[in-house]
Structures are given as C-alpha cells and as structure tokens.
Design a protein around this motif. Structure first.
Motif, mmCIF file in Angstrom:
data_model
loop_
_atom_site.group_PDB
_atom_site.id
_atom_site.type_symbol
_atom_site.label_atom_id
_atom_site.label_comp_id
_atom_site.label_asym_id
_atom_site.label_seq_id
_atom_site.Cartn_x
_atom_site.Cartn_y
_atom_site.Cartn_z
ATOM 1 N N GLU A 190 9.185 -9.516 -15.046
ATOM 2 C CA GLU A 190 8.364 -10.349 -14.924
ATOM 3 C C GLU A 190 7.085 -9.843 -13.979
ATOM 4 O OE1 GLU A 190 11.583 -10.898 -11.534
ATOM 5 O OE2 GLU A 190 11.663 -10.582 -13.582
ATOM 6 N N ALA A 191 7.420 -8.733 -13.314
ATOM 7 C CA ALA A 191 6.228 -7.954 -13.074
ATOM 8 C C ALA A 191 4.988 -7.459 -13.787
ATOM 9 C CB ALA A 191 6.689 -6.615 -11.938
ATOM 10 N N LYS A 192 5.233 -7.278 -15.008
ATOM 11 C CA LYS A 192 4.173 -7.259 -16.171
ATOM 12 C C LYS A 192 3.494 -5.935 -15.857
ATOM 13 C CE LYS A 192 3.522 -12.131 -17.552
ATOM 14 N NZ LYS A 192 4.570 -11.919 -18.253
ATOM 15 N N GLY A 193 4.235 -4.851 -15.328
ATOM 16 C CA GLY A 193 3.616 -3.679 -15.126
ATOM 17 C C GLY A 193 2.762 -3.441 -14.008
ATOM 18 N N ASP A 194 2.718 -4.646 -13.076
ATOM 19 C CA ASP A 194 1.996 -4.194 -11.763
ATOM 20 C C ASP A 194 2.719 -3.775 -10.510
ATOM 21 O OD1 ASP A 194 0.162 -4.645 -9.639
ATOM 22 O OD2 ASP A 194 -0.613 -6.507 -10.469
ATOM 23 N N LYS A 195 2.956 -2.492 -10.330
ATOM 24 C CA LYS A 195 3.586 -1.918 -9.468
ATOM 25 C C LYS A 195 3.249 -2.236 -7.866
ATOM 26 C CE LYS A 195 5.469 2.015 -11.868
ATOM 27 N NZ LYS A 195 5.616 3.508 -11.970
ATOM 28 N N ASP A 196 1.951 -2.384 -7.891
ATOM 29 C CA ASP A 196 1.257 -2.622 -6.655
ATOM 30 C C ASP A 196 1.665 -4.084 -6.021
ATOM 31 O OD1 ASP A 196 0.232 -0.161 -5.538
ATOM 32 O OD2 ASP A 196 -1.460 -0.434 -6.923
ATOM 33 N N ALA A 197 1.724 -4.995 -6.931
ATOM 34 C CA ALA A 197 1.843 -6.528 -6.779
ATOM 35 C C ALA A 197 3.412 -6.860 -6.421
ATOM 36 C CB ALA A 197 1.487 -7.405 -7.809
ATOM 37 N N PHE A 198 4.447 -5.897 -7.096
ATOM 38 C CA PHE A 198 5.692 -6.121 -6.759
ATOM 39 C C PHE A 198 6.109 -5.377 -5.363
ATOM 40 C CE2 PHE A 198 10.208 -4.403 -7.385
ATOM 41 C CZ PHE A 198 10.709 -5.430 -7.358
ATOM 42 N N VAL A 199 5.463 -4.318 -5.219
ATOM 43 C CA VAL A 199 5.567 -3.492 -3.823
ATOM 44 C C VAL A 199 5.238 -4.495 -2.720
ATOM 45 C CG1 VAL A 199 4.880 -1.841 -2.332
ATOM 46 C CG2 VAL A 199 5.725 -1.358 -4.578
ATOM 47 N N GLU A 231 2.826 6.528 -1.909
ATOM 48 C CA GLU A 231 2.083 5.373 -1.143
ATOM 49 C C GLU A 231 2.547 3.985 -1.315
ATOM 50 O OE1 GLU A 231 0.025 8.862 -1.949
ATOM 51 O OE2 GLU A 231 0.733 7.586 -3.470
ATOM 52 N N GLN A 232 3.320 3.629 -2.371
ATOM 53 C CA GLN A 232 4.050 2.442 -2.559
ATOM 54 C C GLN A 232 5.148 2.214 -1.559
ATOM 55 O OE1 GLN A 232 4.260 2.822 -6.841
ATOM 56 N NE2 GLN A 232 1.920 1.561 -6.883
ATOM 57 N N ILE A 233 6.009 3.493 -1.547
ATOM 58 C CA ILE A 233 7.187 3.523 -0.848
ATOM 59 C C ILE A 233 6.743 3.472 0.771
ATOM 60 C CG2 ILE A 233 9.070 5.081 -0.158
ATOM 61 C CD1 ILE A 233 9.806 3.901 -2.806
ATOM 62 N N ALA A 234 5.702 4.060 1.088
ATOM 63 C CA ALA A 234 5.376 4.119 2.438
ATOM 64 C C ALA A 234 5.116 2.499 2.773
ATOM 65 C CB ALA A 234 4.128 4.825 2.748
ATOM 66 N N ARG A 235 4.583 1.727 1.890
ATOM 67 C CA ARG A 235 4.393 0.200 2.432
ATOM 68 C C ARG A 235 5.702 -0.618 2.734
ATOM 69 N NH1 ARG A 235 0.685 -0.687 -2.478
ATOM 70 N NH2 ARG A 235 1.161 -2.932 -2.206
#
Length: 411
Positions: A190-199, A231-235
C-alpha cells in the motif's frame, strides 16, 4: 514443555561434580572450572565455581544434583530471529533451485511481500501456534533466551499483533523473550513505492504506538539498497532515542552503505550481518561497544560469497555474537548448535568465539548481560548441562544434540 509457563523461579538447588564453562569476561577462554558447582536460590545463581571453595552453608537444604562430570554452560541465547511468521517460502527455495532470479521470485508474489501477506492473514493465536514448534526446537538445544523481531506486519495493527504473539511465546514456554520492533524492514504494497512516506508513518505513528503499548524492547531496521537508506533509518532511530528505546540494525549485508557506522553513531546494541563492513565500520563499532552479530545461516542459504570481516573485528576488539537469523526467506534455521558449526567452518570463528557468541556476547547484544549469559552470582540461573567430553563438541558436531538438561531461572 507443553504446559504453559507459570512459575518464574525455582527454590534452592545445587549442581555438583560438574565441569563449568563460566564464560565470564574476566576469565581466560571459556572460564573453565574443573570439579565445579553451581547453586541457584530463588531462580538466581548464588554460587558458581570450584566445589571445594563453595561455602558449606550454601548447600544446606538444597536439592542436590550430581552432574557426574558433565559440562555446565550458561543457557544459550539466540539474539537475532524473526521467529514469529506465518507459512513458509519453500516454494521460492524450489524456484531458486530451478534457476529463478530474485526478481522473478518477487514478480511471482514471493519475497518479503509473501510473508507480509501471510502474517496479515493469520490471527494472533495462529501466529503463536505456528511459531511454537520453531521455539521448541531452540529450547531443545539449551536456548533459554531468544530475541524475536516484528517486520512482517508493516502496519500498526499487524506489527502489534506479531509483537503480542512474541510476548505470548514467553508465557507459553519457560524462556526469556526480548522483542524488537522492525517496522523499517520492507515496503508494504500500500506504500506504492514511497519509502519516505512509509518511514514517516513508521517513525511518527507506528513506533510511538508500539512503544506506548510496551511491546518493544528495542528498535531495529534494515539499511540496504533494497530496503532503506541510512538517512531513512536515522529518522526511525531518532524517534527510538526520543522514546528511550535502544536500537540495533541489519547492516552491510549486501553492500556497504556504512550501516555499521550508522549503528555505532546511535550506540546500537548490535549491528547484524555485516558482510560488507569496512575497517571504519569495525572501528566505529569497537568505540561504541556495538556487538557484531554474525549470521552464517543467511550467508549459507542465499549462497553469498562475501564473508564478514572477522579479522577486522578481532583487530579492533569488536565483540561478536552468533545467531540463527531464523526467518522464512533467507535462513529457515532453528538450530543454534548448527549455527555455531557454520560460524566456525564458513567464517573461521574459534570454538571459544562461537560459545561466547551464543552466551555472553549474545546477552550483550540484547542488553541482557547484567542478567544472564555467564555463570556469575546474582544472574539468572539459566544453565545448559551437556553430555560432552570437551566444549569443542558443541561446535564440531552437526545434527547431534548432546543436551542433558536445560535450566531456566533455576528450574
């Protein structure tokens, strides 16, 4: 083992006429004591050392067990598992044997996505029922503590469901369970490829709710090109730090994104896999006291060729744990004894490193070293009693279980 775990502590027990591998930091090698004894009072170790030096008062009124020269080590600890999952991925294994690529398997509905679909479809009771045989296999080899990750739910409802199932396993069986929230494991459909939004969803909504429910002992992430960037993991880790939760990281498994350094910068309990970690990463882990968790099962199963830099870890004094990485896709392994053999034969770990890796250092990797992992006064009386002539047998044999008895919290 079929009965639910109700009692949490034993009375007064003395195990005598034993050889001990105490695994204490201050001892040389395995901390071997010939003609040793262990006393447990109310589930805690009251004495561990030479039988001749044990105060006689300690044994008064104790239930006494003659070990007849057997070896006693701390109970084993599996510090990296994905034990709670639904179904299996044997069909993908068969596809790969026939020559299918990772992408072809994924297009056929395989990969982590298939495990997410299966877990979401399973009830909490079904997850517990499916996971118990895997846990029982570990317990049968002397495991007294196990870490269990989420990461196949990937939404709030299902991440909480898997963590509750993990907690329930520790009620159903006499074993210490530590849970890790692995929301940043993969991208759900359901995230449709948007990693930043999922993070953002993981950090801002799912993790705080999981923490508020008291379901996580630590926060994990998968830092890799096919997963999430540093960077995403850091968030996610920033939020974990704000919530007072320790972190650990799947790092440098398939490439070097400097995950080991990232983990160290957050004072992570452990960084795991580490096949592509470089010297800067090893040095950073040593400075931070971050344990390197070695996972030979995944290396073997996916036929990886890049080995973790064991020599660098030794050179810099990085502590090394060893774990099964039990999961349905890349390490369907439920034998910590076999895992030690693989760590030795595939990666060159010594017998002492393997045994420390599934006791003292595994406890360190879970933040449990103050409670278990060595035979020391005041720690939980978690013991494994072995029918062996020397400790090397525990690493040397394959498919053979020499466990004589397993003691958890004195029982």
């Amino acid at each position: 083992m079929a009965a639910k775990n109700k009692s949490r502590a034993g009375g007064l027990r003395l195990w005598r006429n034993a050889r001990l591998g105490t695994m204490t930091d201050r001892a040389a090698g395995l901390g071997i004591v010939e003609k040793g004894a262990v006393v447990a009072r109310d589930g805690l170790i009251a004495y561990a050392g030479p039988e001749t030096e044990m105060p006689s008062s300690l044994g008064q009124g104790a239930e006494t067990i003659d070990c007849e020269g057997r070896w006693i080590t701390p109970g084993l600890i599996d510090c990296h598992t994905h034990l709670v999952h639904a179904g299996n991925r044997a069909n993908e294994f068969e596809m790969r044997l026939a020559g299918a690529t990772y992408e072809e398997v994924a297009r056929a509905g395989g990969g982590i996505a298939s495990s997410v679909k299966a877990l979401r479809a399973a009830s909490e009771d079904e997850l517990v029922a499916q996971s118990l045989p895997r846990l029982d296999a570990l317990i049968a080899e002397g495991v007294t503590s196990v870490e269990i990750k989420s990461g196949y739910g990937l939404d709030l409802e299902n991440e909480k469901k898997s963590l509750r199932a993990a907690r329930q396993l520790g009620i159903e069986r006499p074993v210490t369970v530590r849970t890790s929230f692995l929301g940043a494991h993969a991208l759900p459909p359901e995230a449709k490829g948007d990693k930043d939004a999922f993070v953002d969803l993981v950090a801002d909504e799912i993790l705080p709710a999981v923490a508020a429910a008291g379901l996580a002992d630590a926060v994990d992430g998968f830092c890799e090109g096919i997963a999430f960037s540093p960077e995403q993991i850091a968030r996610v880790f920033d939020k974990a730090k704000a919530l007072g939760l320790p972190v650990k990281l799947h790092a440098d498994q398939l490439s070097n994104l400097h995950g080991a350094e990232l983990a160290a910068s957050y004072g992570a309990l452990s960084a795991d896999h580490l096949e592509y970690t470089d010297e800067a990463g090893a040095a950073a882990m040593a400075r931070a006291g971050t344990v390197a968790t070695i996972l030979p099962g995944a290396y073997y199963f996916i036929r990886e060729t890049k080995k973790p830099p064991i020599a660098l870890f030794r050179q810099h004094g990085v502590r090394m744990a060893v774990a099964t990485d039990n999961n349905p896709g890349t390490s369907p392994l439920t034998s910590l004894l076999l895992t030690m053999n693989m760590a030795a034969t595939l990666f060159g770990l010594t017998v002492d490193e393997c045994l420390a890796g599934v006791t003292r250092e595994a406890a360190r990797a879970l933040g449990l070293l103050g409670q278990t992992g060595t035979l020391e006064v005041g720690k939980s009386a978690d013991l494994a009693i072995w029918d062996i002539e020397c400790p090397a047998e525990l690493v040397y044999r394959m498919g053979f279980n020499p466990l004589h008895a397993r003691i958890w919290r004195g029982q």
